[in-house]
Design an enzyme around this catalytic site. Structure first.
Site, short mmCIF file in Angstrom:
data_model
loop_
_atom_site.label_atom_id
_atom_site.label_comp_id
_atom_site.label_asym_id
_atom_site.label_seq_id
_atom_site.Cartn_x
_atom_site.Cartn_y
_atom_site.Cartn_z
N SER A 152 10.49 -16.40 12.07
CA SER A 152 10.92 -15.27 11.26
C SER A 152 12.39 -15.02 11.54
CB SER A 152 10.10 -14.03 11.63
OG SER A 152 10.76 -12.88 11.16
N SER A 161 3.54 -4.82 7.32
CA SER A 161 2.51 -5.77 7.76
C SER A 161 1.64 -6.22 6.58
CB SER A 161 1.68 -5.22 8.91
OG SER A 161 1.10 -4.01 8.56
N ASP A 181 -2.97 -0.67 1.18
CA ASP A 181 -1.65 -1.29 1.33
C ASP A 181 -1.64 -2.71 0.78
OD1 ASP A 181 -1.40 1.03 2.70
OD2 ASP A 181 -1.21 0.14 4.68
C1 GLA Z 1 -2.40 3.02 6.49
C2 GLA Z 1 -3.59 2.10 6.17
C3 GLA Z 1 -4.12 2.37 4.77
C4 GLA Z 1 -4.39 3.86 4.55
C5 GLA Z 1 -3.19 4.69 4.99
C6 GLA Z 1 -3.47 6.18 4.93
O1 GLA Z 1 -1.31 2.71 5.67
O2 GLA Z 1 -3.23 0.75 6.27
O3 GLA Z 1 -5.29 1.61 4.55
O4 GLA Z 1 -5.55 4.27 5.22
O5 GLA Z 1 -2.76 4.37 6.31
O6 GLA Z 1 -3.70 6.58 3.64
#
Ligand code: GLA
Length: 386
Positions: free
Chosen positions: A67, A128, A172
């Site tokens: 990286s 991530s 995410d």
């Molecule tokens: C992190 C987690 C998500 C979600 C958020 C809170 O980003 O990776 O899956 O739970 O927190 O909404």
């Protein structure tokens, strides 16, 4: 860095040209926080910044990970791709390799891989997830596995569970895989049905404020919230069968909430049930062009995350509370997992400079850290660039 600069960095690193360049974005969540693993809905957008992955088939039996953001080089044999390593960023792409293998896909040849990302680390903007999704997208393309974007997101989520030990929801990775320019994703995290909702903000910008707080979300505190919600579901099950907290309306919750005898679990559940309703109301408000209502719901979301879910802390609270004082701020709240990271605010164009100046100074005076501000551009999901 541009893709051309990245290609020349690849050549320097490996003495060979890259075969392909891939990209996956970070995300900002507008509303619907800590609802995803509770079967609720979320409303994130993919950002224009994210993680790039360049690779070439190296003709050998090892995968090499480098990286430009990290010093170490890791080389693993094809038979070493299913076990997490000791704390290293490599676990994110490695966890994705492992998921392909778990699904019966054979990795027959080695790869040289180079990563570069411009999502600020630890800012709660899903650096991530972007790394997981870009790896899943690249492998899917290289191996011809034809998994759809939802499966790629699920592969990324599993990698996070099994190689980073965070029992995260799907938000995410899903946003990184399925994002669309100038749209937010209204995702039902139980069924994974989603709708892309245009975000047309005339005269208003999405401003991200990075607290640069040193205590970023650690897996312990996150996993504890997941466990507390599970406990609330177990206790509620004594009076009503249910799988997820998000199945309850606020009225239904009020009628059975005393079944949750654990005080903490009760507060967590109250947040989730309220946040699910706020998310539904916010999506409706945005579709109707009612930004004022949307903003009020954002503020209420922050208050609930502060008081009931207890995932804010002085940095995020100061950032949001200082924002609320500025004329021209429509709404402001923490975004992502919490504890540190960023807030997201809707700010009228003419108030942006004042916001950055006043909130920046007030935050620094109180917390002693210089914050950073970014105007969010909503971008597309993962793709192959060349
Ligand atoms: C992190 C987690 C998500 C979600 C958020 C809170 O980003 O990776 O899956 O739970 O927190 O909404």
């Amino acid at each position: 860095m541009t893709p051309t600069e990245l290609k020349s960095a690849f050549l320097t690193a490996y003495n060979q040209e890259a075969d392909a360049v891939y990209f996956a974005p970070g995300r900002v969540n507008l509303i619907g926080e800590h609802t995803d693993y509770n079967g609720g809905s979320v409303f994130p957008c993919a950002l224009s910044f994210g993680t790039y992955l360049l690779l070439r088939k190296n003709g050998g039996k090892t995968v090499r990970f480098r990286s430009l953001n990290q010093p170490e080089v890791t080389e693993l044999g094809l038979d070493q791709l299913t076990t997490p390593l000791d704390k290293t960023w490599v676990n994110y792409p490695l966890g994705v390799f492992a998921q392909f293998i778990k699904r019966g896909i054979e990795i027959k040849e080695g790869y040289d891989i180079l990563i570069w990302g411009n999502v600020p680390n630890g800012a709660g903007l899903s650096s991530s997830a972007a790394l997981e999704v870009v790896t899943a997208y690249a492998l899917n393309d290289q191996l011809g596995t034809n998994f759809n974007r939802t499966v790629l997101a699920q592969i990324g989520q599993k990698a996070e569970h099994e190689f980073a030990f965070v029992n995260c929801g799907i938000m995410d990775q899903f946003a990184s895989a399925n994002g669309a320019k100038d749209h937010a994703i209204h995702l039902n995290c139980d069924t994974l049905d989603f709708e892309l909702v245009p975000v047309k903000l005339e005269g208003v910008k999405i401003l991200i404020s990075n607290t640069h707080s040193p205590h970023k979300l650690d897996s312990g505190a996150y996993n504890q919230r997941v466990a507390e919600c599970k406990l609330a579901v177990e206790q509620l099950n004594k009076v009503r069968p249910l799988k997820y907290l998000a199945e309850l309306t606020e009225a239904e919750f009020k009628s059975i909430e005393t079944a949750i005898t654990d005080v903490t679990a009760h507060k967590r559940a109250r947040h989730v049930v309220g946040e699910v309703q706020r998310t539904a109301d916010a999506v409706k408000a945005l579709k109707a062009g009612d930004l004022v209502k949307f903003g009020k719901l954002m503020n209420a979301s922050h208050v609930s995350l502060r008081d009931d879910y207890e995932v804010t802390g002085p940095e995020l609270d100061t950032m949001a509370e200082e924002a609320w004082k500025i004329e021209g701020v429509i709404g402001s709240r923490m975004t992502g997992g919490g504890f540190g990271g960023c807030t997201v605010s809707l700010v009228k164009d003419e108030a942006i400079d004042t916001f950055i100046d006043k909130v920046g100074k007030a935050y620094e005076a109180k917390i002693g850290i210089k914050p950073e501000f970014y105007i969010a551009e909503i971008g597309n999901g993962a793709c192959k660039l060349s």
